[in-house]
Design an enzyme around this catalytic site. Structure first.
Site, PDB file in Angstrom:
ATOM      1  N   GLU A 164      27.653  44.050  19.273  1.00 43.39           N
ATOM      2  CA  GLU A 164      26.289  44.582  19.390  1.00 43.39           C
ATOM      3  C   GLU A 164      25.944  45.312  18.095  1.00 43.39           C
ATOM      4  OE1 GLU A 164      24.926  45.263  23.684  1.00 43.39           O
ATOM      5  OE2 GLU A 164      25.909  47.082  23.032  1.00 43.39           O
ATOM      6  N   HIS A 195      30.281  51.757  23.897  1.00 39.43           N
ATOM      7  CA  HIS A 195      28.899  51.408  23.555  1.00 39.43           C
ATOM      8  C   HIS A 195      28.431  52.325  22.427  1.00 39.43           C
ATOM      9  CE1 HIS A 195      24.596  50.866  23.721  1.00 39.43           C
ATOM     10  NE2 HIS A 195      24.829  49.737  24.374  1.00 39.43           N
TER      11      HIS A 195
HETATM   12  P1  PGA Z   1      18.942  46.051  24.396  1.00 37.13           P
HETATM   13  O1  PGA Z   1      20.329  46.833  24.586  1.00 37.13           O
HETATM   14  O2  PGA Z   1      19.108  44.709  25.073  1.00 37.13           O
HETATM   15  O3  PGA Z   1      17.930  46.919  25.059  1.00 37.13           O
HETATM   16  O4  PGA Z   1      18.734  45.899  22.942  1.00 37.13           O
HETATM   17  C1  PGA Z   1      21.554  46.175  24.568  1.00 37.13           C
HETATM   18  C2  PGA Z   1      22.690  47.142  24.755  1.00 37.13           C
HETATM   19  O5  PGA Z   1      22.611  48.259  24.215  1.00 37.13           O
HETATM   20  O6  PGA Z   1      23.681  46.842  25.436  1.00 37.13           O
END
Ligand code: PGA
Length: 250
Positions: free
Chosen positions: A170, A97
């Site tokens: 992401e 992440h």
């Molecule tokens: P968010 O985070 O939905 O709060 O933007 C997503 C993530 O970091 O997995």
């Protein structure tokens, strides 16, 4: 209908009281469990995984971690081993992440080791990849995504297992900001990612997720994306009703 995967990434937002409230709502309104085409997983922090594992027995919610050590056992202060997590009904684990990459400085190689440890234990990895806004503006998005995937792709050339593998795109600038990329940008990226894995022996077990500002206002648009199997949801997933709306949105 194809199964859709919703992974709630509770980050460090949740509390024991919050979990109780969430589970209370879930118990009285367990729509999240009713549909065989829907998979809902919760990536909790370590102390909450144990708590949830006691509460979620016989539940249709799946349990996951937000990271794990690349080592199985030994003198690794501050780390959490997959072996111990697996004693708590772990079904999946996030690796790489962007918050972990940034805060803990984990390298591509370390993340690839975690990915391999998970597959060796038949636990589904959710490998997060994504570029920053500066990288996007510099036009190097696809190169960054490739770099983040390279060692994992190499390993997957010879991997023959059947464990499901998730790759979550992401974009860093979309996390927690309310901003999501344009649909055509996302389609181009998922097309690129699909091409990268197409020839792998386990291609059919690799699924793509989108993450970054998935919430009740953005999900309608995101559900139209082609070639993805689900979503990684941060902030909005703490609230049971918001998560339910995201899952139910058509
Ligand atoms: P968010 O985070 O939905 O709060 O933007 C997503 C993530 O970091 O997995």
């Amino acid at each position: 209908m194809k199964k859709t995967y919703y992974f709630a990434n509770w980050k460090m937002y949740q509390s024991f009281a919050g979990i109780d409230a969430f589970l209370m709502e879930y118990a009285t309104d367990n729509v999240l469990a009713a549909d065989a085409d829907v998979y809902v997983g919760i990536a909790a922090s370590y102390e909450h995984i144990y708590y949830l594992s006691q509460k979620l027995e016989n539940s249709s919610l799946y349990l996951g971690a937000q990271d794990c050590s690349q080592f199985l056992h030994g003198a690794y202060t501050g780390q959490v081993s997959l072996q111990s997590l697996m004693q708590m009904q772990l079904s999946f684990c996030i690796v790489g992440h962007s918050e972990v990459r940034q805060l803990l400085g984990q390298s591509y190689e370390t993340i690839a080791l975690k990915f391999k440890v998970l597959l060796a234990a038949n636990i589904s990895p959710i490998l997060c990849i994504g570029e920053t806004l500066v990288q996007k503006e510099d036009g190097v998005t696809l190169q960054i995504l490739y770099d983040q995937l390279e060692s994992v792709l190499e390993f997957l050339q010879s991997y023959q297992g059947t464990t499901k593998i998730f790759i979550a795109y992401e974009p860093v600038y979309a996390i927690g900001t309310g901003v999501i990329p344009e649909t055509h940008e996302l389609q181009e990226i998922f097309y690129f990612l699909q091409k990268l894995v197409k020839e792998l022996p386990v291609a059919k077990n690799i699924m793509f997720l989108y993450g970054g500002s998935v919430h009740t206002q953005t999900i309608g648009l995101l559900k139209n994306l082609e070639g993805i199997s689900g979503f990684l949801i941060g902030k909005a997933s703490i609230d049971f009703q918001a998560l339910k709306k995201i899952v139910e949105c058509e």
